[in-house]
Scaffold this motif. Structure first.
Motif, PDB file in Angstrom:
ATOM      1  N   GLN A 241       0.842  -1.190   0.000  1.00 10.51           N
ATOM      2  CA  GLN A 241       0.000   0.000   0.000  1.00 10.51           C
ATOM      3  C   GLN A 241       0.879   1.242   0.000  1.00 10.51           C
TER       4      GLN A 241
ATOM      5  N   GLN B 234       0.726   5.537   0.210  1.00 11.15           N
ATOM      6  CA  GLN B 234      -0.031   6.767   0.457  1.00 11.15           C
ATOM      7  C   GLN B 234       0.792   7.942  -0.044  1.00 11.15           C
TER       8      GLN B 234
ATOM      9  N   SER C 111       4.471   7.133   1.419  1.00  9.99           N
ATOM     10  CA  SER C 111       4.697   6.190   2.509  1.00  9.99           C
ATOM     11  C   SER C 111       4.270   4.810   2.048  1.00  9.99           C
TER      12      SER C 111
ATOM     13  N   HIS D  62      -2.658   4.234  -6.961  1.00 11.33           N
ATOM     14  CA  HIS D  62      -2.695   5.097  -5.790  1.00 11.33           C
ATOM     15  C   HIS D  62      -2.562   6.551  -6.232  1.00 11.33           C
TER      16      HIS D  62
ATOM     17  N   GLY E  30      -2.702  10.848  -4.865  1.00 12.77           N
ATOM     18  CA  GLY E  30      -2.733  11.838  -3.807  1.00 12.77           C
ATOM     19  C   GLY E  30      -3.995  12.677  -3.898  1.00 12.77           C
ATOM     20  N   GLN E  31      -4.114  13.634  -2.985  1.00  9.31           N
ATOM     21  CA  GLN E  31      -5.320  14.468  -2.921  1.00  9.31           C
ATOM     22  C   GLN E  31      -5.246  15.665  -3.858  1.00  9.31           C
TER      23      GLN E  31
END
Length: 126
Positions: A1, A3, A25, A115, A117-118
Protein backbone atom coordinates in the motif's frame (compact mmCIF):
# COMPACT_ATOMS: atom_id res chain seq x y z
CA UNK A 1 0.00 0.00 0.00
CA UNK A 2 1.26 3.48 -0.92
CA UNK A 3 -0.03 6.77 0.46
CA UNK A 4 0.80 9.98 -1.39
CA UNK A 5 0.75 13.58 -0.19
CA UNK A 6 1.43 16.46 -2.57
CA UNK A 7 2.72 19.89 -1.62
CA UNK A 8 4.31 22.93 -3.22
CA UNK A 9 1.40 24.33 -5.18
CA UNK A 10 0.45 27.99 -5.09
CA UNK A 11 -0.02 31.19 -7.05
CA UNK A 12 2.74 32.32 -9.41
CA UNK A 13 3.02 34.80 -12.25
CA UNK A 14 3.49 33.67 -15.83
CA UNK A 15 7.13 32.87 -16.49
CA UNK A 16 7.72 31.86 -12.89
CA UNK A 17 8.63 28.52 -11.34
CA UNK A 18 7.29 26.10 -8.76
CA UNK A 19 8.49 22.77 -7.45
CA UNK A 20 5.88 20.23 -6.46
CA UNK A 21 6.70 17.44 -4.05
CA UNK A 22 4.95 14.14 -3.49
CA UNK A 23 5.83 12.37 -0.25
CA UNK A 24 5.10 8.68 -0.29
CA UNK A 25 4.70 6.19 2.51
CA UNK A 26 4.58 2.45 2.17
CA UNK A 27 7.03 -0.32 1.48
CA UNK A 28 6.26 -0.50 -2.24
CA UNK A 29 7.29 3.06 -3.10
CA UNK A 30 10.77 2.11 -4.24
CA UNK A 31 9.36 -0.43 -6.69
CA UNK A 32 6.58 1.81 -8.04
CA UNK A 33 6.63 3.99 -11.07
CA UNK A 34 5.41 7.50 -10.31
CA UNK A 35 3.64 10.14 -12.32
CA UNK A 36 2.09 13.58 -12.21
CA UNK A 37 -1.29 14.31 -13.75
CA UNK A 38 -3.27 17.52 -13.77
CA UNK A 39 -6.89 18.55 -14.09
CA UNK A 40 -8.08 22.00 -15.03
CA UNK A 41 -11.67 23.13 -14.35
CA UNK A 42 -14.06 21.61 -16.83
CA UNK A 43 -11.38 19.41 -18.38
CA UNK A 44 -10.33 15.80 -18.09
CA UNK A 45 -7.36 14.75 -16.03
CA UNK A 46 -4.25 14.55 -18.20
CA UNK A 47 -0.79 13.06 -17.96
CA UNK A 48 2.05 15.49 -17.25
CA UNK A 49 5.17 13.42 -16.53
CA UNK A 50 6.20 9.97 -15.33
CA UNK A 51 9.31 8.30 -13.94
CA UNK A 52 10.31 4.66 -13.61
CA UNK A 53 10.93 2.97 -10.28
CA UNK A 54 14.69 3.36 -10.73
CA UNK A 55 14.52 6.91 -12.01
CA UNK A 56 16.29 5.79 -15.13
CA UNK A 57 13.41 6.50 -17.49
CA UNK A 58 11.24 9.58 -17.66
CA UNK A 59 8.30 10.49 -19.83
CA UNK A 60 6.68 13.88 -20.43
CA UNK A 61 3.67 15.24 -22.22
CA UNK A 62 4.54 17.30 -25.27
CA UNK A 63 3.10 20.45 -23.77
CA UNK A 64 5.62 20.43 -20.88
CA UNK A 65 8.79 19.24 -22.58
CA UNK A 66 11.61 21.65 -21.99
CA UNK A 67 9.74 23.30 -19.10
CA UNK A 68 8.91 20.61 -16.51
CA UNK A 69 11.23 17.98 -15.05
CA UNK A 70 10.24 14.97 -12.97
CA UNK A 71 12.68 13.38 -10.54
CA UNK A 72 12.63 11.12 -7.51
CA UNK A 73 14.64 10.65 -4.35
CA UNK A 74 14.19 7.07 -3.21
CA UNK A 75 15.96 7.69 0.09
CA UNK A 76 13.43 10.42 0.89
CA UNK A 77 10.45 8.56 -0.62
CA UNK A 78 9.69 11.70 -2.60
CA UNK A 79 8.92 12.56 -6.20
CA UNK A 80 9.34 16.08 -7.53
CA UNK A 81 7.99 18.09 -10.43
CA UNK A 82 10.10 21.13 -11.22
CA UNK A 83 7.99 23.52 -13.27
CA UNK A 84 9.65 26.42 -15.08
CA UNK A 85 8.37 29.00 -17.56
CA UNK A 86 4.85 28.54 -16.26
CA UNK A 87 1.93 29.66 -18.39
CA UNK A 88 -1.66 30.53 -17.42
CA UNK A 89 -2.80 27.35 -19.21
CA UNK A 90 -0.78 25.33 -16.67
CA UNK A 91 -3.34 26.30 -14.03
CA UNK A 92 -4.81 23.10 -12.64
CA UNK A 93 -4.90 20.74 -9.69
CA UNK A 94 -1.81 18.56 -9.89
CA UNK A 95 -2.00 14.95 -8.71
CA UNK A 96 0.72 12.48 -7.86
CA UNK A 97 0.17 8.83 -8.69
CA UNK A 98 1.92 5.48 -8.16
CA UNK A 99 1.58 2.34 -10.24
CA UNK A 100 3.22 -0.44 -12.20
CA UNK A 101 3.26 0.28 -15.93
CA UNK A 102 4.56 -2.68 -17.92
CA UNK A 103 5.41 -0.65 -21.00
CA UNK A 104 6.33 2.92 -21.88
CA UNK A 105 2.90 3.68 -23.32
CA UNK A 106 1.22 2.70 -20.06
CA UNK A 107 2.84 5.62 -18.22
CA UNK A 108 0.46 7.98 -19.99
CA UNK A 109 -2.74 6.27 -18.91
CA UNK A 110 -4.66 6.98 -15.71
CA UNK A 111 -5.78 3.38 -15.28
CA UNK A 112 -2.14 2.32 -14.84
CA UNK A 113 -1.98 3.94 -11.43
CA UNK A 114 -3.41 2.36 -8.29
CA UNK A 115 -2.69 5.10 -5.79
CA UNK A 116 -3.40 8.82 -5.96
CA UNK A 117 -2.73 11.84 -3.81
CA UNK A 118 -5.32 14.47 -2.92
CA UNK A 119 -3.89 17.04 -5.32
CA UNK A 120 -2.31 20.47 -5.00
CA UNK A 121 -3.57 23.62 -6.71
CA UNK A 122 -1.30 25.49 -9.11
CA UNK A 123 -2.52 28.87 -10.33
CA UNK A 124 -0.56 30.88 -12.91
CA UNK A 125 -1.60 34.50 -13.37
CA UNK A 126 -1.04 36.35 -16.66
Amino acid sequence: QVQLVESGGGLVQAGGSLRLSCAASGRTFSSSAMAWFRQAPGKEREFVAGISWSGGHTYSADFVKGRFTISRDVAKNTVYLQMNSLKPEDTAVYYCAAGSPYSASRYYRMETYDHWGQGTQVTVSP
